[in-house]
Scaffold this active site. Structure first.
Site, PDB file in Angstrom:
ATOM      1  CB  THR A 188      -0.882   0.006   1.271  1.00  0.00           C
ATOM      2  OG1 THR A 188      -1.595  -1.220   1.301  1.00  0.00           O
ATOM      3  CG2 THR A 188      -1.856   1.151   1.282  1.00  0.00           C
ATOM      4  CG  ASP A 238      -0.942  -7.838  -1.455  1.00  0.00           C
ATOM      5  OD1 ASP A 238      -1.854  -6.988  -1.449  1.00  0.00           O
ATOM      6  OD2 ASP A 238      -0.704  -8.594  -0.497  1.00  0.00           O
ATOM      7  CB  SER A 254      -0.793 -11.796   0.404  1.00  0.00           C
ATOM      8  OG  SER A 254      -1.365 -10.802   1.191  1.00  0.00           O
ATOM      9  CG  ASP A 302      -1.453  -8.051   4.507  1.00  0.00           C
ATOM     10  OD1 ASP A 302      -1.824  -7.262   5.404  1.00  0.00           O
ATOM     11  OD2 ASP A 302      -2.094  -8.243   3.463  1.00  0.00           O
ATOM     12  CB  THR A 306       3.086 -10.161  15.965  1.00  0.00           C
ATOM     13  OG1 THR A 306       4.039 -11.069  16.480  1.00  0.00           O
ATOM     14  CG2 THR A 306       1.887 -10.937  15.467  1.00  0.00           C
ATOM     15  CB  THR A 359       3.268 -19.639  23.379  1.00  0.00           C
ATOM     16  OG1 THR A 359       1.930 -19.353  23.792  1.00  0.00           O
ATOM     17  CG2 THR A 359       4.055 -18.344  23.288  1.00  0.00           C
ATOM     18  CB  CYS A 385       0.221 -16.466  24.307  1.00  0.00           C
ATOM     19  SG  CYS A 385      -0.804 -17.575  25.249  1.00  0.00           S
TER      20      CYS A 385
HETATM   21  N1  ASP Z   1      -2.062  -6.350   1.422  1.00  0.00           N
HETATM   22  C1  ASP Z   1      -1.071  -5.319   1.583  1.00  0.00           C
HETATM   23  C2  ASP Z   1       0.297  -5.973   1.631  1.00  0.00           C
HETATM   24  O1  ASP Z   1       0.658  -6.531   2.630  1.00  0.00           O
HETATM   25  C3  ASP Z   1      -1.313  -4.503   2.789  1.00  0.00           C
HETATM   26  C4  ASP Z   1      -0.271  -3.440   3.022  1.00  0.00           C
HETATM   27  O2  ASP Z   1       0.363  -2.965   2.090  1.00  0.00           O
HETATM   28  O3  ASP Z   1      -0.059  -3.066   4.169  1.00  0.00           O
HETATM   29  O4  ASP Z   1       1.005  -5.936   0.653  1.00  0.00           O
END
Ligand code: ASP
Length: 342
Positions: free
Chosen positions: A15, A59, A61, A92, A167, A278, A280
């Protein structure tokens, strides 16, 4: 005349590098080489800035160890020409990538600061500008001609964290990251407050080295009440499996079931390391505290202590990639290599 620090900005995607088309409202990547045109404030910083970008920004992901190697290689190629690096990355999987880079970049003596944003840089209410500007300032921070930060950090919403302690905790708030088991290294208010005693101190005499071998045939398994023994056994019978991370309850507990312990015993006999982390967000694994973890300890399961799941995945891929196995793997995994655990 004193030389200004020279900072390399590396855009991988996400983003932070997007703008909204005025007419359609759609998000698109802008030409990263035009960054200084979009954020003229960058010209006011007391450093010189050069930019480079993944050929096809992604992205986050879509991140994977192949891209981690690409990124590490960009840093390696430019290491001697720059005083610091700022990596722009989607939020992400930023904690995974930055954790991986912390292991891949050995004897790092310059800052590598990851940042991103929740809103595109072209958005009126964007958090991207502050994140970017302060990350560059942090990458350019020097004391007696030496960089103040000599590790991989993650800057987001007024805090610099040790990257392999972070995280992503929120998909909505600007404060998207946390580091529950280690305090921020820098807080940004009117001034930048550096917690010097928390910083990693590399031995400047040791040669910088980039480790590019990563083993990704590993499995991350989160415990949940009702986990079925057949599914568990089926997954762990995969013949190519090289390592397993169990995300366990609380301080490292699992159901006290013979089928589960037998399977783990079998894995360890096959030479496959099993690490206990963990699920947690904060706190540490302490095997043996409860009856429900003592069995794991007796079998030789590795304690992830207070490591994050993200750093555990990265550390396992890194150590397996170094062809480390058996007792050495256990000893090294349970030792803090880059400040990733207590
Ligand atoms: N889906 C986007 C990514 O991780 C979200 C971001 O840019 O923060 O590439």
């Amino acid at each position: 005349m004193e030389n200004k620090p020279n900072i390399l900005l590396i855009y991988t995607g996400g983003t932070i590098g997007m703008i909204k088309e005025f007419e359609t409202g759609a998000l698109r990547n802008f030409n990263f080489n035009d960054l200084l045109k979009h954020i003229p404030e960058l010209n006011l910083l007391d450093c010189t800035i050069e930019t480079t970008s993944f050929e096809q920004p992604i992205d986050s992901s879509n991140m994977n160890p192949g891209y981690w190697v690409d990124l590490a290689s960009i840093i390696e190629r430019n290491y001697s020409d720059f005083d610091g690096f700022v990596v722009l990355h989607g939020s992400d999987t930023m904690s995974y990538t930055s954790s991986a880079l912390s292991f891949m970049l050995e004897n790092l003596s310059k800052p590598v600061i990851f940042t991103g944003s929740q809103l595109p840089i072209g958005d009126l209410r964007t958090d991207a500008k502050e994140n970017l500007i302060t990350s560059i300032q942090i990458a350019a921070l020097q004391e007696k001609g030496k960089p103040v930060i000599r590790e991989v950090g993650l800057y987001f919403e007024y805090k610099l964290y040790r990257a392999n302690r972070t995280t992503k905790i929120n998909a909505e708030h600007f404060e998207a990251f946390d580091s529950l088991n280690y305090p921020p290294l820098i807080e940004s208010g009117v001034h930048l407050t550096v917690q010097k005693d928390l910083l990693q101190r590399s031995n400047l005499k040791k040669k910088f080295k980039v480790n590019k071998q990563l083993e990704s045939k590993i499995l991350l398994l989160k415990m949940f009440p009702g986990m079925d023994s057949d599914t568990f056994n089926y997954l762990l019978d995969y013949p190519q499996l090289k390592g397993v991370i169990l995300e366990t309850y609380g301080s490292g507990n699992v159901p006290h079931q013979p089928w589960l312990l037998d399977k783990i015993a079998e894995l360890i006999e096959r030479g496959i390391p099993v690490v206990n982390v963990t699920q947690c967000a904060g706190g540490s694994v302490s095997m043996g505290l409860y009856e429900t973890s003592i069995g794991l300890k007796r079998l030789g399961v590795i304690s992830g202590k207070d490591i994050t799941t993200e750093a555990a995945v990265a550390k396992m891929m890194y150590l397996l990639g170094q062809q480390i196995s058996g007792v050495s793997f256990k000893t090294l995994f349970e030792t803090s290599l880059r400040g990733e655990m207590q």
